[in-house]
Design an enzyme around this catalytic site. Structure first.
Site, PDB file in Angstrom:
ATOM      1  N   GLY A 136       0.855  -1.204   0.000  1.00  0.00           N
ATOM      2  CA  GLY A 136      -0.142   0.038  -0.051  1.00  0.00           C
ATOM      3  C   GLY A 136       0.954   1.289   0.024  1.00  0.00           C
ATOM      4  O   GLY A 136       1.852   1.277   0.454  1.00  0.00           O
ATOM      5  N   CYS A 137       0.364   2.435  -0.689  1.00  0.00           N
ATOM      6  CA  CYS A 137       1.279   3.478  -0.801  1.00  0.00           C
ATOM      7  C   CYS A 137       1.518   4.119   0.757  1.00  0.00           C
ATOM      8  O   CYS A 137       2.715   4.490   1.060  1.00  0.00           O
ATOM      9  CB  CYS A 137       0.475   4.625  -1.762  1.00  0.00           C
ATOM     10  SG  CYS A 137      -1.128   4.786  -1.384  1.00  0.00           S
TER      11      CYS A 137
END
Length: 342
Positions: free
Chosen positions: A148-149
């Site tokens: 995930g960013c």
């Protein structure tokens, strides 16, 4: 040698970002672009900024000849990659940009994503795609699960601090400011310009954000015990970027020394001189992550600030960095562009 790649979900933000990055890559050729709802369109009709590129017409996934593809980028909404990747030829390497293979424990996946995993054998096989920490495993992987960013940003700030009694692992607060592209390209009323242009708002507060599953998995493994952080992301009026402010209990100079030592030889992670802090504009459109460390007026308190571009280093750039490794290429190939300014 030229490697043929396909991008699934090419009409989304991360799909377009992959095309932008691969356009100048000397060893990759895009041979297929899939977008179910926009099949039959040219990429220039969906993203006019890509008009000058010679790209294949968008098609449905079922129309792709995967026998002619070396590697697939799956830039699909969460939940869609599992069955699709399961049915691909075993000769095809896959980088999944979504959440389907990030969590190793099927029970944890179901807890955070609300549905059973349908390809659990592949879930066990997948290598977590935080390149700087899983580099050697990624080289030999067939399936890499992109992070995930938000998860990537915070991990770059905190992973080197999870051992050696540098910080108090039971006193970690992470406050993030996120660009709205992190919510994807689908039409959503809260993402309209008039809703977001002058408004900053938290979301998934109170320990509900799905990226907490990644933090729990990775930090607890590093520490050898359960580690849970406080984490709240906020949408702010910018199109791309993440700024993570991590509030820690520990000596600021020791924190800075640990981060500087960890990333001294990393091409994309830059630790700033002590006391300097980064901004999202310093990394926009690039594959770089900048980290700053400052002390506090309260003795023994430290602020670690990390920033990266959610669409590039936090997603598509990370995916290309991993693909380079999987294909036996220099991992920085096609990714050394400086940030966009202004």
């Amino acid at each position: 040698m030229t490697h043929n790649v396909a991008i699934l979900g090419a009409s989304g933000y991360t799909g377009a970002e992959l095309v932008r990055l691969i356009a100048t890559h000397p060893s990759l050729r895009i041979t297929a672009l899939a977008a179910e709802r926009k099949a039959g369109l040219e990429m220039a009709e969906v993203f006019p900024q890509l008009r000058h590129l010679d790209l294949p017409t968008l098609v449905k996934v079922d129309d792709i000849d995967f026998g002619a593809v070396d590697l697939v980028f799956a830039a699909l909404p969460h939940g869609l990659s599992q069955a699709l990747v399961r049915d691909l030829p075993k000769t095809v390497k896959v980088v999944d940009l979504g959440a389907d293979f990030r969590l190793r424990d099927p029970a944890e996946y179901e807890k955070w994503y609300g549905a059973p995993h349908v390809a659990q054998d592949l879930q066990k096989e997948a290598v977590y795609g935080l390149t700087e920490y899983y580099r050697e495993d990624i080289r030999s992987a067939r399936l890499v699960a992109g992070t995930g960013c938000n998860a990537a940003t915070v991990q770059y700030a905190l992973r080197p601090l999870m051992s050696g009694d540098i910080i108090d692992l039971d006193d970690i607060i992470c406050d993030l400011k996120n660009g709205v592209s992190g919510a994807g390209r689908a039409l959503k009323e809260p993402m309209l310009f008039t809703e977001r242009a002058t408004d900053a708002k938290g979301y998934s507060e109170g320990g509900k954000h799905r990226h907490l599953g990644e933090f729990d998995q990775e930090f607890s493994a590093l520490a050898g015990r359960k580690v849970e952080i406080q984490f709240t992301p906020h949408l702010v009026p910018m199109s791309r970027g993440i700024l993570a402010s991590c509030y820690l209990k520990g000596d600021a100079q020791a924190v800075h020394a640990a981060l500087s030592a960890q990333y001294a030889d990393e091409p994309f992670i830059i630790v700033l001189p002590f006391g300097q802090t980064p901004g999202t504009g310093h990394v926009a459109g690039s594959s770089f992550c900048h980290i700053g460390v400052t002390g506090d007026r309260i003795s023994g308190r430290t602020l670690v600030t990390a920033t990266l571009d959610n669409l590039c280093k936090g997603s598509s750039g990370q995916a290309l960095q991993n693909a380079n490794l999987m294909l036996g290429l220099d991992e920085a190939t096609g990714l050394m562009q400086p940030a966009m300014f202004p």
